[in-house]
Motif scaffolding. Sequence first.
Motif, PDB file in Angstrom:
ATOM      1  N   VAL A 195     -10.588 -12.744  -3.325  1.00  9.97           N
ATOM      2  CA  VAL A 195     -10.413 -11.897  -2.417  1.00  9.97           C
ATOM      3  C   VAL A 195      -9.259 -10.927  -2.830  1.00  9.97           C
ATOM      4  CG1 VAL A 195      -9.164 -11.411  -0.185  1.00  9.97           C
ATOM      5  CG2 VAL A 195     -10.755 -13.308  -0.409  1.00  9.97           C
ATOM      6  N   VAL A 196      -9.408  -9.399  -2.729  1.00 10.74           N
ATOM      7  CA  VAL A 196      -8.594  -8.433  -3.107  1.00 10.74           C
ATOM      8  C   VAL A 196      -8.323  -7.713  -1.914  1.00 10.74           C
ATOM      9  CG1 VAL A 196      -8.438  -6.288  -4.477  1.00 10.74           C
ATOM     10  CG2 VAL A 196      -9.498  -8.382  -5.515  1.00 10.74           C
ATOM     11  N   ALA A 197      -6.851  -7.728  -1.594  1.00 11.02           N
ATOM     12  CA  ALA A 197      -6.544  -6.901  -0.650  1.00 11.02           C
ATOM     13  C   ALA A 197      -5.398  -5.764  -1.005  1.00 11.02           C
ATOM     14  CB  ALA A 197      -5.794  -8.033   0.372  1.00 11.02           C
ATOM     15  N   ASP A 198      -5.680  -4.676  -0.577  1.00 11.19           N
ATOM     16  CA  ASP A 198      -4.589  -3.835  -0.932  1.00 11.19           C
ATOM     17  C   ASP A 198      -4.468  -3.588  -2.407  1.00 11.19           C
ATOM     18  OD1 ASP A 198      -3.800  -2.936   1.801  1.00 11.19           O
ATOM     19  OD2 ASP A 198      -2.285  -4.613   1.605  1.00 11.19           O
ATOM     20  N   ASP A 230     -14.453  -7.788 -14.035  1.00 12.19           N
ATOM     21  CA  ASP A 230     -13.253  -7.736 -14.595  1.00 12.19           C
ATOM     22  C   ASP A 230     -12.495  -6.333 -14.303  1.00 12.19           C
ATOM     23  OD1 ASP A 230     -12.637 -10.070 -15.421  1.00 12.19           O
ATOM     24  OD2 ASP A 230     -13.364 -10.059 -17.298  1.00 12.19           O
ATOM     25  N   ASN A 231     -13.302  -5.225 -14.121  1.00 10.24           N
ATOM     26  CA  ASN A 231     -12.903  -3.590 -14.042  1.00 10.24           C
ATOM     27  C   ASN A 231     -12.466  -3.494 -12.503  1.00 10.24           C
ATOM     28  OD1 ASN A 231     -13.081  -3.315 -16.771  1.00 10.24           O
ATOM     29  ND2 ASN A 231     -15.335  -2.760 -16.798  1.00 10.24           N
ATOM     30  N   ASP A 232     -12.869  -4.487 -11.633  1.00  8.72           N
ATOM     31  CA  ASP A 232     -12.815  -3.884 -10.169  1.00  8.72           C
ATOM     32  C   ASP A 232     -11.300  -4.104  -9.857  1.00  8.72           C
ATOM     33  OD1 ASP A 232     -15.443  -3.995 -10.111  1.00  8.72           O
ATOM     34  OD2 ASP A 232     -15.689  -5.629  -8.585  1.00  8.72           O
ATOM     35  N   PRO A 233     -10.883  -3.067  -9.029  1.00 11.61           N
ATOM     36  CA  PRO A 233      -9.633  -3.362  -8.468  1.00 11.61           C
ATOM     37  C   PRO A 233      -8.923  -4.618  -8.127  1.00 11.61           C
ATOM     38  CG  PRO A 233     -10.889  -1.496  -7.509  1.00 11.61           C
ATOM     39  CD  PRO A 233     -11.588  -2.419  -8.156  1.00 11.61           C
ATOM     40  N   GLY A 234      -7.880  -4.759  -8.682  1.00 14.34           N
ATOM     41  CA  GLY A 234      -7.286  -6.195  -8.138  1.00 14.34           C
ATOM     42  C   GLY A 234      -7.294  -7.325  -9.363  1.00 14.34           C
ATOM     43  N   PHE A 235      -8.242  -7.151 -10.184  1.00 18.14           N
ATOM     44  CA  PHE A 235      -8.349  -8.022 -11.103  1.00 18.14           C
ATOM     45  C   PHE A 235      -7.768  -7.684 -12.533  1.00 18.14           C
ATOM     46  CE2 PHE A 235     -12.170  -9.221  -8.723  1.00 18.14           C
ATOM     47  CZ  PHE A 235     -11.775 -10.313  -8.047  1.00 18.14           C
ATOM     48  N   LYS A 236      -7.583  -6.376 -12.804  1.00 15.39           N
ATOM     49  CA  LYS A 236      -6.989  -5.983 -14.060  1.00 15.39           C
ATOM     50  C   LYS A 236      -5.567  -6.426 -14.318  1.00 15.39           C
ATOM     51  CE  LYS A 236      -9.685  -1.719 -14.863  1.00 15.39           C
ATOM     52  NZ  LYS A 236      -9.573  -0.128 -14.950  1.00 15.39           N
ATOM     53  N   ASP A 237      -4.656  -6.292 -13.210  1.00 13.74           N
ATOM     54  CA  ASP A 237      -3.274  -6.707 -13.251  1.00 13.74           C
ATOM     55  C   ASP A 237      -3.132  -8.276 -12.832  1.00 13.74           C
ATOM     56  OD1 ASP A 237      -2.722  -4.172 -13.639  1.00 13.74           O
ATOM     57  OD2 ASP A 237      -2.391  -3.671 -11.628  1.00 13.74           O
ATOM     58  N   ALA A 238      -4.259  -9.019 -12.733  1.00 15.15           N
ATOM     59  CA  ALA A 238      -3.977 -10.472 -12.279  1.00 15.15           C
ATOM     60  C   ALA A 238      -4.939 -11.249 -13.480  1.00 15.15           C
ATOM     61  CB  ALA A 238      -4.910 -10.677 -11.025  1.00 15.15           C
ATOM     62  N   ALA A 256      -6.846  -3.194   8.126  1.00 17.64           N
ATOM     63  CA  ALA A 256      -7.021  -3.792   6.802  1.00 17.64           C
ATOM     64  C   ALA A 256      -8.379  -3.784   6.162  1.00 17.64           C
ATOM     65  CB  ALA A 256      -6.555  -5.422   6.847  1.00 17.64           C
ATOM     66  N   THR A 257      -8.130  -3.836   4.686  1.00 13.31           N
ATOM     67  CA  THR A 257      -9.470  -3.857   4.027  1.00 13.31           C
ATOM     68  C   THR A 257      -9.633  -4.682   3.037  1.00 13.31           C
ATOM     69  OG1 THR A 257     -10.031  -1.460   4.630  1.00 13.31           O
ATOM     70  CG2 THR A 257     -11.234  -2.335   2.574  1.00 13.31           C
ATOM     71  N   VAL A 258     -10.572  -5.656   2.901  1.00 16.30           N
ATOM     72  CA  VAL A 258     -10.378  -6.587   1.771  1.00 16.30           C
ATOM     73  C   VAL A 258     -11.914  -6.483   0.945  1.00 16.30           C
ATOM     74  CG1 VAL A 258      -8.787  -8.114   2.814  1.00 16.30           C
ATOM     75  CG2 VAL A 258     -11.423  -8.490   3.147  1.00 16.30           C
ATOM     76  N   ASP A 259     -11.806  -6.740  -0.105  1.00 18.71           N
ATOM     77  CA  ASP A 259     -13.049  -7.120  -1.039  1.00 18.71           C
ATOM     78  C   ASP A 259     -13.187  -8.743  -1.257  1.00 18.71           C
ATOM     79  OD1 ASP A 259     -14.134  -4.477  -2.897  1.00 18.71           O
ATOM     80  OD2 ASP A 259     -12.099  -4.032  -2.118  1.00 18.71           O
ATOM     81  N   LEU A 260     -14.230  -9.122  -0.966  1.00 20.81           N
ATOM     82  CA  LEU A 260     -14.664 -10.676  -0.778  1.00 20.81           C
ATOM     83  C   LEU A 260     -15.741 -10.802  -1.838  1.00 20.81           C
ATOM     84  CD1 LEU A 260     -14.593 -13.435   0.023  1.00 20.81           C
ATOM     85  CD2 LEU A 260     -16.183 -12.781   1.940  1.00 20.81           C
ATOM     86  N   ASP A 299      -1.345 -12.457   7.303  1.00 19.98           N
ATOM     87  CA  ASP A 299      -0.364 -11.565   6.760  1.00 19.98           C
ATOM     88  C   ASP A 299      -1.057 -10.036   6.776  1.00 19.98           C
ATOM     89  OD1 ASP A 299       1.278 -13.507   6.373  1.00 19.98           O
ATOM     90  OD2 ASP A 299       0.970 -13.921   4.284  1.00 19.98           O
ATOM     91  N   LEU A 300      -2.366 -10.125   6.579  1.00 23.81           N
ATOM     92  CA  LEU A 300      -3.078  -8.807   6.633  1.00 23.81           C
ATOM     93  C   LEU A 300      -2.911  -7.884   7.463  1.00 23.81           C
ATOM     94  CD1 LEU A 300      -6.727  -9.884   5.405  1.00 23.81           C
ATOM     95  CD2 LEU A 300      -4.948  -8.657   3.983  1.00 23.81           C
TER      96      LEU A 300
END
Length: 262
Positions: free
Chosen positions: A240-243, A223-231, A93-97, A258-259
């Motif tokens: 935290v952004v995961a997957d 705001d352009n980082d993965p995970g925030f655009k759709d949130a 698993a990889t997460v952005d913190l 769950d990771l």
Amino acid sequence: MGGAERNARKRKQDAAAAAKAMASARKSDRTKMWVGVGVVVIIAAAIFGGIYFTAQTDNTVTAGAIPKVQVNPTYPVTRDNAIVVAGKDTAKATVDLYADFLCPGCGGFEKQFGTQIQDKLNSGELKVRYHMLPMLVKLSRPEGYSLDSANAALAVAKAAPEKFPDFFASLYGKQPKENGAGYTKEQLIQLARDLGVPGEDFANDIRNGANNQALQDSFANVDNDPGFKDAGGFTGTPAVVADGKKVDLQNTPTWFEDLFKK
């Protein structure tokens, strides 16, 4: 006694009673006034005392050397511009913190999940991309601790990447309070030395704010980082952004477990 005399006496008695009542009222008003003033003074003293006590408490938190917290990492750590990458590429698993060293919520997050994250990093199951965001720059006295600490963390990651996890954990181990005194640059430098970061380049980078622009650019574009655009965009730390998806930390208490179930 004639009627005229009785009336005059009655008027005299009424006038005396009225004068007494007025004097009593004036005395009561003066008493209320001084009581009111006293209450105001007491309240003001209490407020000032509270502010003074809080300020003293905040300063006490950041007085002296920053206590070391050593997590003894056994995983690789590298720096990628304003991001520090920890863990093996083969991790499950990889997460952005996303965190701010002054953020109370981030301090709570570290207390709750810090040990679990380190365990999974050491076991090779987790990879973490650390984003230090200077979000609360104005909420320290003097201003700037949020940026200074993030800059220092990147300076450590450049000079001695293996010391970054200890430095990161130490800044949350005894975290400064919002609107209080943050750690100074010299205290941050001394912490790095206490943890074994060698040389003087990192100290110069901390003093000169060598990474400030990279950190500010990273925050400006979060705001352009993965995970925030759709949130709905970035809303604050900790995050935290995961997957590729932002984790709902508040409503998903089992997010970390769950990771590793996939």
